[in-house]
Design an enzyme around this catalytic site. Structure first.
Site: not given
Length: 680
Positions: A274-276, A193
């Protein structure tokens, strides 16, 4: 310095080139992880990218590549006086798989820090890579603590070095590129991720394209400089396009409608955190700048999703990365504009100039789930009685002669902890106790080689009696090299877990073999989580075979397990002897990695002359070499012969049933597997 292969001369590999170029345009995308088989130009493309990166202006003499316009106020070489910068090419720094922690983040001179109070800091590779490219080949083979340090620096844009109360911080912003071959093991999902984008590469199956690859490579090998000169024009044009896209990037508009599509896509594919969303937004913006546009479109969002989401869909190591493109198109349509000029409530079929051709009328299939993503798949339909090969019933020993087709495994479960007794010194992991660089401090010793982990109290204690003799007069402690003490620490190591699986006819009953495969799959999942290497030996008929040599790729082991046929006699001794050969070779290759032998069988030995006696002698051979072992007893029914328990005693190990293997089982299980010398 050798002439690098031109980036524009690479044939095919469109996703690979696009992923690298987008990061060159916007390093905030977060780097790229390149996954693919060997020989697919992964390393060649990364090294070629360096020649396209714009030059950087640095403060003269600064070891940390500070920007003269806005130097790092915390730079260890600072503060920097105002001065004209010096331009140089952006660096490409390669991190070797076997690098130490000090080589990565830098090292402090502990002796000078204690005696003089001076932060004498030697920069590491993170400092060298600042404002350039940090390339990690075979990133999946890096030790976990190095990967953690690397990705933390990439996320924070700074590197911190802490040594017993003395700390140094410096800027470390770089384009992170990792390459890996999935056959050699996967990265942990949380580390996957942290890479902004992931691209999959494979060798082309087109004959003409393969011919062109060979032709260009041979021409480059014959005359690297001449070959590069022939591509100089294309390289220059691409370099100018990158610079233009960088200049355009701040003006690109990311509208609310596009943001809604990004959020809806991430929610629809159930990615964690929320990184995506942030990575998709940055990638879509970079795509627009790369295309020379000042507004992000739905096509940019779609392309960004294909690059930023597949590796975030994995739920366990046996899930294949991927994205259902039909569902992606459907989600983008539903989250797009809801009105058009003719009053229709349906989404505009082409709101941003993007088409919907890929969606067809397929109706958006179900996204890859844990069961559907495994390779090969394990569908529930395989468990129906109507598909039982040759109608074999669920009774042991019914089909000992004929080979049965592979059956699907039962659902995996959380297993109890199995570990090797004693204290090892193997690769960092999470299974058995070991002396490691990281963990709780258990004592101190004189350093052997360079000092890496100072034991402060032991060092002061060693230096204190000599202060008067050394003429100490000030506040500082007079420390000599002989006073320094290395902290000894205890943590966990990864082991080599070698599975020896009985695939004979006595195991061929459908429900039993399904349960056995489910148990082995559960142990493989446990091995993945504990950073083990795994191997697979199977035996059936007249012989045993190495189905999978020891590897870090547990998905490969799971795949071999799924396709395992059953039938024939039970050459138990052959399986144990084959396992002995595998372990003997592995001890030569990696003597510090301790093995754990897991034999999965009902204990019946029927192959060859005197099969029971031969199996006993093979077991005692493992016992004599101190191999830790556990026998998973697969015997079922009301009448039990206890043969697996006898085998465990010959091995000097422990026998557990399938039920006892479960972590939630009420049956007790000794965590440390009994080794040789501790047999009953």
């Amino acid at each position: 310095m050798s002439t690098p292969y031109p980036f524009t001369a690479i044939v095919g590999q469109d996703d690979l080139r696009l992923g690298l170029l987008l990061n060159a345009v916007s390093p905030a995308v977060g780097g790229v992880l390149v996954r693919g088989e060997k020989g697919t130009a992964k390393s060649t493309a990364v090294r070629a990218l360096a020649a396209l990166m714009p030059e950087v202006s640095v403060v003269p003499g600064c070891r940390f590549s500070c920007d003269p316009v806005s130097p790092d106020p915390a730079c260890p070489d600072g503060p920097h006086a105002e001065a004209a910068g010096v331009s140089r090419a952006a660096r490409t720094v390669e991190l070797p798989v076997g690098a130490s922690e000090d080589r990565l983040v830098g090292a402090l001179d502990i002796e000078r820090a204690l005696s003089e109070g001076v932060k004498a800091f030697e920069p590491g590779l993170l400092a060298d890579a600042h404002r350039g490219i940090l390339y990690v080949d075979e990133v999946n083979l890096l030790h976990d603590h190095l990967v953690d340090l690397l990705l933390d620096a990439a996320a924070m844009g700074a590197s911190y070095v802490e040594r017993e109360g003395v700390s140094v911080r410096h800027a470390a912003r770089f384009l992170l590129v990792g390459t890996m071959n999935p056959e050699e093991g996967e990265l942990r999902p949380q580390l996957l991720d942290r890479f902004g984008l992931t691209v999959e590469v494979a060798a082309s199956r087109d004959t003409d394209e393969r011919v062109e690859v060979v032709r260009r490579r041979l021409a480059y090998d014959d005359d690297p400089e001449g070959f590069a000169a022939r591509w100089a024009g294309e390289e220059s044009a691409l370099r100018e396009r990158i610079a233009a896209a960088r200049a355009l990037l701040p003006r690109v508009v990311l509208g609310d409608g596009v943001l809604r599509q990004i959020a809806a896509t991430c929610a629809a594919f159930e990615v964690d955190g929320m990184r995506a969303d942030i990575v998709m937004a940055r990638t879509a913006t970079a795509l627009a700048a790369w295309a020379g546009r000042e507004e992000v479109t739905a096509d940019d969002v779609r392309q960004a999703a294909l690059l930023a989401l597949p590796h975030r869909r994995r739920r366990n190591p046996f899930d294949a990365p991927g994205l259902d493109e039909d569902k992606l198109d459907q989600t983008l349509d539903e989250a797009g504009p809801q009105e058009n000029n003719d009053g229709d409530d349906r989404p505009d079929p082409d709101p941003d100039g993007g088409g919907d051709d890929d969606g067809g009328g397929g109706g958006g299939g179900v996204p890859p789930q844990a069961d559907g993503d495994r390779t090969p798949p394990r569908g529930e339909s395989d468990d129906t009685p109507s598909q039982t090969p040759e109608g074999s019933p669920d009774t042991p020993g019914r089909s000992t002669g004929a080979e049965q087709q592979p059956v699907a495994s039962a659902e995996p479960f959380r297993t109890k902890m199995l570990s090797v007794p004693g204290l090892g010194e193997g690769a960092a992991g999470r299974r058995s106790r070991a002396r490691t660089e990281h963990g709780r401090t258990t004592g101190a010793r004189r350093p052997q080689g360079s000092l890496t982990k100072l034991h402060l109290a032991a060092t002061v204690q060693a230096a204190a009696p000599h202060q008067r003799a050394r003429g100490r007069s000030g506040r500082g402690l007079v420390v000599r090299r002989d006073d320094l003490r290395q902290a000894t620490r205890e943590g966990r190591e990864g082991n080599l877990v070698l599975f020896v699986v009985d695939a004979s006819g006595s195991m061929a009953a459908r429900q039993r073999m399904s349960a056995v495969k489910g148990a082995v799959l559960s142990l493989l999942l446990d091995a993945y989580q504990r950073r083990d290497k795994v191997g697979l030996v199977t035996f059936r008929g007249k012989e045993a075979e190495v189905a999978l040599p020891p590897t870090s790729s547990v998905d490969a082991a799971a795949s071999r397990l799924e396709s395992l046929p059953t039938g024939g006699r039970t050459p138990l001794a052959a399986g144990l002897l084959k396992a002995h050969d595998v372990l003997r070779v592995e001890r030569l290759r990696d003597p510090s990695r301790r093995p754990l032998l897991v034999v999965v069988t009902d204990g019946r030995a029927t192959g060859g002359p005197e099969p029971v006696a031969l199996a006993g002698r093979a077991g005692r051979l493992h016992r004599s070499e101190g191999t830790a072992s556990v026998v998973v007893d697969c015997e079922s029914g009301y009448v039990r012969l206890g043969l697996a328990g006898e085998l465990a005693r010959e091995l000097g190990g422990t026998a557990v049933t399938l039920d006892e293997l479960r972590a939630d089982s009420i049956a007790g299980l000794v965590k440390d597997v009994t080794a040789a010398g501790r047999a009953a």
